[in-house]
Design an enzyme around this catalytic site. Structure first.
Site, PDB file in Angstrom:
ATOM      1  N   CYS A  58       0.974  -1.085  -0.291  1.00  0.00           N
ATOM      2  CA  CYS A  58      -0.125   0.173   0.210  1.00  0.00           C
ATOM      3  C   CYS A  58       0.615   1.228  -0.006  1.00  0.00           C
ATOM      4  O   CYS A  58       0.395   2.737   0.081  1.00  0.00           O
ATOM      5  CB  CYS A  58      -0.905   0.079   1.261  1.00  0.00           C
ATOM      6  N   LYS A  74     -10.220   7.667   2.383  1.00  0.00           N
ATOM      7  CA  LYS A  74     -11.163   5.893   2.067  1.00  0.00           C
ATOM      8  C   LYS A  74     -12.106   6.237   2.741  1.00  0.00           C
ATOM      9  O   LYS A  74     -12.271   5.087   2.633  1.00  0.00           O
ATOM     10  CB  LYS A  74      -9.986   5.410   3.200  1.00  0.00           C
ATOM     11  N   PHE A  81       2.539  -3.143   4.141  1.00  0.00           N
ATOM     12  CA  PHE A  81       2.146  -5.060   4.778  1.00  0.00           C
ATOM     13  C   PHE A  81       3.891  -5.034   3.965  1.00  0.00           C
ATOM     14  O   PHE A  81       3.885  -4.830   3.250  1.00  0.00           O
ATOM     15  CB  PHE A  81       1.779  -5.273   4.630  1.00  0.00           C
ATOM     16  N   GLU A 103      -1.273   5.488  13.757  1.00  0.00           N
ATOM     17  CA  GLU A 103      -0.254   6.369  12.283  1.00  0.00           C
ATOM     18  C   GLU A 103      -0.664   8.401  13.933  1.00  0.00           C
ATOM     19  O   GLU A 103      -0.385   9.287  13.733  1.00  0.00           O
ATOM     20  CB  GLU A 103      -1.765   6.925  11.644  1.00  0.00           C
ATOM     21  N   HIS A 149      -2.952   7.919   5.696  1.00  0.00           N
ATOM     22  CA  HIS A 149      -3.252   6.462   5.289  1.00  0.00           C
ATOM     23  C   HIS A 149      -4.247   6.275   5.565  1.00  0.00           C
ATOM     24  O   HIS A 149      -4.757   5.452   5.200  1.00  0.00           O
ATOM     25  CB  HIS A 149      -1.865   5.774   5.813  1.00  0.00           C
ATOM     26  N   HIS A 158      -9.910   1.601   0.068  1.00  0.00           N
ATOM     27  CA  HIS A 158      -8.521   1.365   0.198  1.00  0.00           C
ATOM     28  C   HIS A 158      -8.014   0.544  -1.166  1.00  0.00           C
ATOM     29  O   HIS A 158      -8.228  -0.343  -1.386  1.00  0.00           O
ATOM     30  CB  HIS A 158      -7.883   0.701   1.183  1.00  0.00           C
TER      31      HIS A 158
END
Length: 405
Positions: A161, A329, A393, A308, A297, A334
Site C-alpha cells: 500500500c 478512504k 504490509f 498513525e 494513510h 483503500h
C-alpha cells in the site's frame, strides 16, 4: 540537484472517472462503496467494495488490446491519458528523456485467479497466452510506454500500500539525478475478485459491515472494524522545474521532500516508529518547513489509525501542534498500491483550490485518535505545504511532501 515539479494529473476511482469529478465528489463526502458486482460474493463474509461502475477501457485502448491487459492496467491507461493531456506537451518533447515509474500492490490478481482455475479444471493448454503479460505489475508501465512512446527509464514499485508513494519518490530521484527530464508516475490497482476479497477477509483486515456499505469505512472512528477494498488509478507528470517553466507549463506543486523506512517488526501489524521515521526523513529533506495538511494513510483499521495518530503527534510535538489530517478512504475505499498516487493527486488539488477533503463516517470519538480529522465536511484552508502518508504490509513506509510554487 534539480528541482522537481508536478505539471499534469489524472485520476479514476469509485466516485469519479476523471480528476475533477473525483475531487468534487471526495470534497462533498460522497461514497463509492457498495455491494460487489465484479464477481459473485454471495458466499463471502465481505460483500462490499469501492468499485468503479461504467468504466469502458475501449475509450483509452484499442479494442484488440483490451483483452491483453488486466483491469488494473486498463485503469492506469485511463488515468495516464488524462494526465498526459493535462500536462499539454508540445511536439518537441524528448521522449528519450521521458520515463515512467509505475506502481501496484498486487497487479493482475483477477487474471491470476482466472487462469489458475482454467489450469486446474481445463488443463494447462487452455491458459491464455496473454495471462502472464497481462498480470505482471511492471506491465502497467509497459503498456503505457508503448501507447505513448515513452522511451526513458521504465521503473516499477511493488511495495504493497506504499507503492504509489514510493513510485513518486523513485521518479523524483530519477529527475534529480538527471536520469530523465520528465517522469510519468502511475499507480493502479484492481484486486476486487474472489482471491483478493477472500484473502484479506481471511486476515480479518476487511470491514464486514455489509448492511451499511457507505458507512463501513470509518477512519479514526471508535467503531472502525477494518478497511474496505477500493480500485482505481492516478497519474502524475513530474518535470524538471527549469524545463517546465521554459515551456510555460502549469505547475501544481513541487516535490520538496520524501521519506522511506521499514518497520522491521511484523509482516502485517504496523508500529509507530517506522512511519515516524519516514515522516521525519521527508520533513528533513524538505527543510523543516511548516506542514499545513496531512493526508493520512487512515485505513479504518484499529491498529493503523491509532498508530498513525500517535506517530503524527510525536512528529509535531503533541496534538495541539498538529495540522489538520484527514483520510479519503471513507469515500473511495483503500486502493492498495494505487492509494498513494490517488492521495497525492488529491493533495495537489486540495492545495490548488484551498480545500481540505473531509474524513467521513466519523461519529464516535476514539480516545487514541484525538486529532483534527476534518470531520465536519470540506473546509477552506490556505495550503502551501501538504504531506501524504502511505504504509504497507511488510512494514514498508512512504511519505511525500508537496509545496506550492
Amino acid at each position: 540537484m534539480r528541482r522537481v515539479v508536478v505539471t499534469g494529473l489524472g485520476m479514476i476511482n469509485s466516485v469519479g472517472q476523471d480528476k475533477e469529478s473525483s475531487f468534487a465528489a471526495i470534497l462533498n463526502g460522497e461514497c463509492g462503496i457498495k455491494e460487489i458486482e465484479l464477481f459473485d460474493a454471495e458466499k463471502f463474509s465481505v460483500k462490499i467494495a469501492g468499485e468503479i461502475v461504467g468504466f469502458d477501457p475501449s475509450e483509452v485502448m484499442d479494442a484488440k488490446e483490451v483483452k491483453k491487459a488486466d483491469r488494473f492496467i486498463q485503469l492506469g491507461m485511463k488515468a495516464t491519458a488524462e494526465a498526459m493531456a493535462d500536462a499539454n506537451f508540445g511536439a518537441d518533447i524528448d521522449m528519450e528523456r521521458f520515463g515512467v515509474s509505475s506502481a501496484s500492490g498486487i497487479g493482475g490478481l483477477p487474471n491470476i485467479e482466472k487462469n489458475s482455475v482454467v489450469c486446474e479444471t481445463r488443463g494447462p493448454r487452455r491458459i491464455s497466452p496473454f495471462f502472464i503479460p497481462s498480470s505482471l505489475v511492471n506491465m502497467l508501465g509497459g503498456f503505457i510506454t508503448i501507447a505513448h512512446g515513452i522511451k526513458g527509464p521504465n521503473l516499477s514499485c511493488v511495495t504493497a500500500c506504499a507503492a504509489g508513494t514510493h513510485a513518486i519518490a523513485e521518479a523524483t530521484k530519477t529527475i534529480m539525478l538527471d536520469g530523465a527530464d520528465t517522469m510519468l508516475v502511475i499507480g493502479a490497482e484492481s484486486a476486487i475478485c474472489g482471491a483478493g476479497i477472500g484473502g484479506f477477509a481471511a486476515m480479518k483486515a476487511l470491514s464486514t459491515n455489509n448492511e451499511n456499505p457507505k458507512e463501513a469505512s470509518r477512519p479514526f472512528d471508535a467503531d472502525r472494524n477494518g478497511f474496505v477494498m477500493g480500485e482505481g488509478a492516478a497519474a502524475l507528470i513530474l518535470e524538471d522545474y527549469d524545463k517546465a517553466v521554459a515551456r510555460g507549463a502549469r505547475i501544481y506543486g513541487e516535490v520538496v521532500g520524501f521519506g522511506e523506512s521499514g518497520d522491521a517488526n511484523h509482516i502485517t501489524t504496523p508500529v509507530v516508529e517506522g512511519p515516524l521515521r519516514a515522516m521525519k526523513a521527508a520533513i528533513r529533506m524538505a527543510g523543516d518547513i511548516k506542514i499545513d495538511y496531512v493526508n493520512a494513510h487512515g485505513t479504518s483499521t484499529p491498529a493503523n489509525d491509532k498508530n498513525e495518530t500517535a506517530a503524527v503527534k510525536e512528529l509535531f510535538g503533541g496534538a495541539k501542534n498538529c495540522p489538520p489530517m484527514s483520510s479519503i478512504k471513507g469515500q473511495i475505499g483503500h486502493c492498495l498500491g494505487a492509494a498513494g498516487a490517488i492521495e497525492a493527486v488529491v493533495c495537489l488539488m486540495a492545495m490548488r483550490d484551498g480545500k481540505l477533503p473531509p474524513t467521513i463516517n466519523y461519529t464516535t470519538k476514539d480516545e487514541n485518535c484525538d486529532l483534527d480529522y476534518v470531520t465536519e465536511g470540506v473546509r477552506d484552508a490556505d495550503l502551501n505545504v501538504v504531506m501524504s502518508n502511505s504504509f504497507g504490509f511488510g512494514g514498508t513506509n512512504g511519505v511525500v511532501i508537496f509545496k506550492k510554487v
